[in-house]
Scaffold this motif. Structure first.
Motif, short mmCIF file in Angstrom:
data_model
loop_
_atom_site.label_atom_id
_atom_site.label_comp_id
_atom_site.label_asym_id
_atom_site.label_seq_id
_atom_site.Cartn_x
_atom_site.Cartn_y
_atom_site.Cartn_z
N SER A 1 0.84 -1.19 0.00
CA SER A 1 0.00 0.00 0.00
C SER A 1 0.87 1.24 0.00
CB SER A 1 -0.93 0.01 1.22
OG SER A 1 -1.84 1.10 1.14
N ASP A 2 0.85 1.98 -1.12
CA ASP A 2 1.63 3.21 -1.24
C ASP A 2 0.90 4.17 -2.17
OD1 ASP A 2 2.24 2.34 -3.89
OD2 ASP A 2 3.97 1.21 -3.13
N ASP A 3 1.62 5.11 -2.78
CA ASP A 3 0.98 6.15 -3.58
C ASP A 3 0.55 5.68 -4.97
OD1 ASP A 3 1.24 7.96 -1.55
OD2 ASP A 3 3.11 8.82 -2.30
N THR A 4 0.96 4.49 -5.38
CA THR A 4 0.59 4.01 -6.72
C THR A 4 -0.07 2.64 -6.71
OG1 THR A 4 2.80 3.07 -7.06
CG2 THR A 4 2.43 5.33 -7.83
N ILE A 5 0.12 1.84 -5.65
CA ILE A 5 -0.46 0.50 -5.59
C ILE A 5 -1.09 0.27 -4.21
CG2 ILE A 5 0.04 -1.98 -5.54
CD1 ILE A 5 2.16 -1.53 -7.66
N HIS A 6 -2.28 -0.26 -4.21
CA HIS A 6 -2.93 -0.70 -2.98
C HIS A 6 -3.41 -2.12 -3.23
CE1 HIS A 6 -4.90 -0.36 0.88
NE2 HIS A 6 -6.07 -0.71 0.34
N ALA B 1 -6.15 -20.52 4.84
CA ALA B 1 -5.52 -20.61 3.53
C ALA B 1 -6.37 -21.49 2.64
CB ALA B 1 -4.12 -21.19 3.66
N SER B 2 -6.29 -21.27 1.35
CA SER B 2 -6.97 -22.11 0.39
C SER B 2 -5.95 -22.69 -0.56
CB SER B 2 -8.02 -21.31 -0.39
OG SER B 2 -7.38 -20.38 -1.23
N ALA B 3 -6.36 -23.65 -1.33
CA ALA B 3 -5.43 -24.31 -2.23
C ALA B 3 -4.86 -23.33 -3.25
CB ALA B 3 -6.13 -25.45 -2.94
N GLN B 4 -5.65 -22.36 -3.67
CA GLN B 4 -5.20 -21.40 -4.68
C GLN B 4 -4.75 -20.08 -4.06
OE1 GLN B 4 -8.88 -21.53 -7.00
NE2 GLN B 4 -7.63 -22.23 -8.72
N GLY B 5 -4.84 -19.93 -2.78
CA GLY B 5 -4.48 -18.69 -2.12
C GLY B 5 -5.71 -17.88 -1.77
N ASP B 6 -5.49 -16.86 -0.93
CA ASP B 6 -6.58 -15.99 -0.52
C ASP B 6 -7.06 -15.15 -1.70
OD1 ASP B 6 -6.26 -16.97 1.99
OD2 ASP B 6 -5.22 -15.20 2.77
N LEU B 7 -8.32 -14.71 -1.60
CA LEU B 7 -8.83 -13.76 -2.59
C LEU B 7 -8.25 -12.38 -2.29
CD1 LEU B 7 -12.58 -14.79 -2.85
CD2 LEU B 7 -10.64 -15.58 -4.21
N GLU B 8 -8.12 -11.57 -3.36
CA GLU B 8 -7.46 -10.29 -3.22
C GLU B 8 -8.22 -9.17 -3.94
OE1 GLU B 8 -2.84 -11.76 -2.82
OE2 GLU B 8 -3.56 -11.15 -4.80
N ALA B 9 -7.88 -7.94 -3.58
CA ALA B 9 -8.35 -6.75 -4.29
C ALA B 9 -7.14 -5.87 -4.55
CB ALA B 9 -9.40 -6.00 -3.48
N TYR B 10 -7.16 -5.20 -5.69
CA TYR B 10 -5.95 -4.52 -6.15
C TYR B 10 -6.35 -3.27 -6.93
CZ TYR B 10 -1.44 -4.04 -8.66
OH TYR B 10 -0.24 -3.59 -9.16
N VAL B 11 -5.66 -2.15 -6.71
CA VAL B 11 -5.83 -0.95 -7.51
C VAL B 11 -4.47 -0.33 -7.72
CG1 VAL B 11 -6.35 0.48 -5.48
CG2 VAL B 11 -7.04 1.27 -7.76
N GLU B 12 -4.21 0.14 -8.94
CA GLU B 12 -2.90 0.71 -9.27
C GLU B 12 -3.07 1.89 -10.21
OE1 GLU B 12 1.43 -0.56 -11.25
OE2 GLU B 12 -0.22 -2.02 -11.17
N LEU C 1 -0.94 4.39 -12.91
CA LEU C 1 0.25 4.61 -13.71
C LEU C 1 -0.04 5.78 -14.63
CD1 LEU C 1 3.09 3.80 -14.60
CD2 LEU C 1 2.05 2.23 -16.25
N GLY C 2 0.62 6.90 -14.40
CA GLY C 2 0.35 8.09 -15.19
C GLY C 2 -1.09 8.52 -14.99
N ARG C 3 -1.83 8.66 -16.08
CA ARG C 3 -3.22 9.10 -15.97
C ARG C 3 -4.19 7.93 -16.12
NH1 ARG C 3 -5.52 10.05 -20.87
NH2 ARG C 3 -4.21 9.75 -22.69
N ARG C 4 -3.70 6.70 -15.87
CA ARG C 4 -4.53 5.51 -15.96
C ARG C 4 -4.59 4.80 -14.62
NH1 ARG C 4 -1.49 2.08 -19.90
NH2 ARG C 4 0.27 3.17 -18.96
N VAL C 5 -5.72 4.15 -14.37
CA VAL C 5 -5.91 3.37 -13.14
C VAL C 5 -6.54 2.03 -13.52
CG1 VAL C 5 -7.10 3.21 -10.92
CG2 VAL C 5 -6.21 5.42 -11.70
N VAL C 6 -6.01 0.93 -12.94
CA VAL C 6 -6.66 -0.36 -13.10
C VAL C 6 -7.08 -0.86 -11.72
CG1 VAL C 6 -5.36 -0.97 -15.17
CG2 VAL C 6 -4.53 -1.73 -12.94
N PHE C 7 -8.17 -1.61 -11.67
CA PHE C 7 -8.57 -2.24 -10.41
C PHE C 7 -9.03 -3.66 -10.67
CE2 PHE C 7 -12.10 0.48 -11.85
CZ PHE C 7 -13.16 -0.41 -11.90
N ILE C 8 -8.80 -4.51 -9.69
CA ILE C 8 -9.12 -5.94 -9.78
C ILE C 8 -9.68 -6.37 -8.44
CG2 ILE C 8 -8.21 -8.25 -10.26
CD1 ILE C 8 -5.69 -6.75 -11.45
#
Length: 521
Positions: free
Chosen positions: A431-436, A461-472, A474-481
């Protein structure tokens, strides 16, 4: 209400519990800058626009408890009303400066007619597979309660408030045979504006040209025809006061203020969005857009709008980005991730939400002002929903382009706050200024509906790992998952960032707007 997806509801203003407080605030401002007469104009605005209602629990049509009981008008009253419609059509024609080309067919119909009419329309628009996909996506995004039938939700809401509609296919004004006498003039002025539009701009062709467009484009196009109808109905009501709708307090600002009042007293969260918030846009913001556009170009400029309509809700919310120069949106295209990194999933839904759609998403967890500000620099987006083959999990992905890096930074910070309130997780991967990047715990939100999103993180824990949330950012673009397992998040991120970067020069290119009017630029 013309025959359009966007006319299933009337303009929606805040709930009545807050309306008195809002009107007191407006009265104070009005008296400070113009006296009691100005307040009367504000009050009239409220009366004309306000058919306020909330999303009721969904029931079968026959058991709709909130639908008014039918009390058909006497035949003599119906005949007088139809005669009055002819007079109103002439007045609407005069107000808009468009001579009537031919009379409009008019008839009264019962509730069963309106039920069957809109049910058929909705079933055509949402065949079974598409309906299920939209329901899942809207539940995931917080726009529908879980286990809500999308068609029934629209249908019940429409039947609760319908007073009439104009159908450009049959060239007929259909009036409810139980029409409220207090609303009949406004209803007819609004619907007969659509009839006049049809005679000059071919309303059905106008709607058909936008039918395969994104949600954002469709809402912008609908704002032209519905904003025109709201504005003309307002002018019809204001005529004896020697006022017109361009002199009213800005309609969209009025609604924003009321939303802020509704939000007061709540904690740090925004207010929950419902389906009506989604589909009220063309009425409120369309009229607000025209307050500025008609003031600049007059009613003559409407031909240009029907020939070259706005192409984003951003242009409607910010008229300065439509005229005198049109700021073109960026079209974002994302490949089907189920063909590569999400092979165990199917893409069930994708859309361009636009500034207004993103504002609604943010407003569910953030204060009104922050939600609006976070999306105000919007320039383009694409949102997708994927579902696992067994239907047990969903993944949300989004790619948003902004006008500049500062706007992208604002959205990133707000989305980071949204994730914190949505999932209540304190397990940070980064968690910082560009990725959470946060872990939701095993199975947290496994079906990803709003009822599951507010659970605390799970530690197993699960066999495939925990579920996650992500936002990043880069420049004037943002992606979220949201909803990927720890083994997939980085892979999905990589594919999203492979989306072609918008050319910075084309992003800043604007197009001159030249309505056919003596006062045009």
């Amino acid at each position: 209400m013309s025959r359009s997806f966007f006319t299933l509801t009337p303009a929606h203003l805040p709930y009545s519990a807050h309306r008195e407080q809002l009107l007191c605030t407006l009265k104070t401002k009005a008296l400070g800058r113009g006296g009691e007469n100005t307040f009367k104009i504000l009050w009239l605005t409220a009366l004309v626009l306000s058919l306020a209602w909330a999303l009721a629990p969904q029931k079968a049509w026959g058991s709709c408890e909130t639908c008014p009981e039918d009390q058909p008008l006497d035949e003599k009253i119906q005949a007088l009303t139809l005669q009055q419609a002819d007079d109103i059509f002439k007045e609407v024609s005069r107000l808009r400066g468009l001579p009537v080309k031919s009379p409009v067919n008019k008839t009264f119909e019962n509730r069963a007619f309106f039920h069957d009419y809109y049910l058929k329309l909705l079933q055509e628009q949402y065949p079974p597979a598409k309906k299920i996909a939209y329901e899942k996506a809207y539940v995931l995004l917080g726009l529908l309660p879980e286990k809500t039938d999308l068609i029934q939700a629209y249908l019940d809401s429409f039947l609760e408030v319908v007073q009439g509609l104009y159908d450009p296919r049959t060239k007929t004004l259909y009036l409810a045979n139980w029409i409220d006498p207090d609303k009949e003039e406004q209803t007819m002025a609004h619907e007969l504006t659509h009839a006049l539009q049809d005679q000059y701009y071919d309303l059905q062709a106008y709607m058909d040209r936008g039918r395969d467009s994104t949600m954002d484009v469709q809402f912008a196009r609908a704002s032209v025809m519905e904003g025109d109808a709201v504005a003309t109905a307002l002018n019809y009501s204001l005529e004896d006061k020697n006022e017109n709708f361009t002199q009213l307090v800005n309609i969209a600002d009025w609604v924003r203020m009321s939303n802020l009042l509704e939000e007061s007293g709540e904690k740090a969260f925004g207010r929950k969005v419902n389906l009506h918030d989604v589909i009220n846009f063309p009425y409120i913001y369309g009229a607000s857009f025209l307050q500025k556009y008609v003031k600049a170009y007059g009613w003559q400029g409407m031909k240009y709008l029907f020939d070259h309509p706005p192409s984003s809700t951003h242009q409607i919310i910010h008229p300065e980005d439509f005229f005198p120069k049109r700021q073109k949106p960026v079209r974002v295209k994302i490949d089907d991730l189920s063909q590569n990194v999400l092979k165990d999933f199917s893409r069930i839904w994708e859309e361009t939400f636009g500034e207004y759609g993103l504002t609604l998403l943010m407003r569910q967890y953030l204060p009104e002002n922050e939600a609006r500000h976070s999306a105000s620099g919007w320039r383009g987006d694409r949102i997708q929903v994927y579902e696992s083959r067994d239907g047990s999990r969903q993944v949300l992905t989004g790619y948003v382009v902004f006008n500049d890096e500062a706007s992208a930074g604002d959205f990133f910070k707000s989305y980071r706050s949204l994730l914190g309130k949505k999932y209540n997780s304190e397990i940070f991967r980064r968690s910082d200024d560009t990725i959470h990047w946060i872990s939701l715990g095993q199975g947290a939100g496994s079906s990803m509906g709003p009822a599951q999103l507010n659970r605390g993180p799970r530690q197993e824990a699960s066999a495939q790992g925990d579920l996650e949330a992500y936002v990043e950012r880069l420049g004037r673009r943002v992606v979220f998952i949201e909803g990927t397992t720890s083994s997939l998040t980085s892979k999905v991120r990589g594919v999203l960032w492979d989306v072609s970067r918008p050319d910075s020069k084309s992003v800043q290119k604007n197009e001159n707007i030249t309505p056919e009017t003596p006062s045009g630029p």
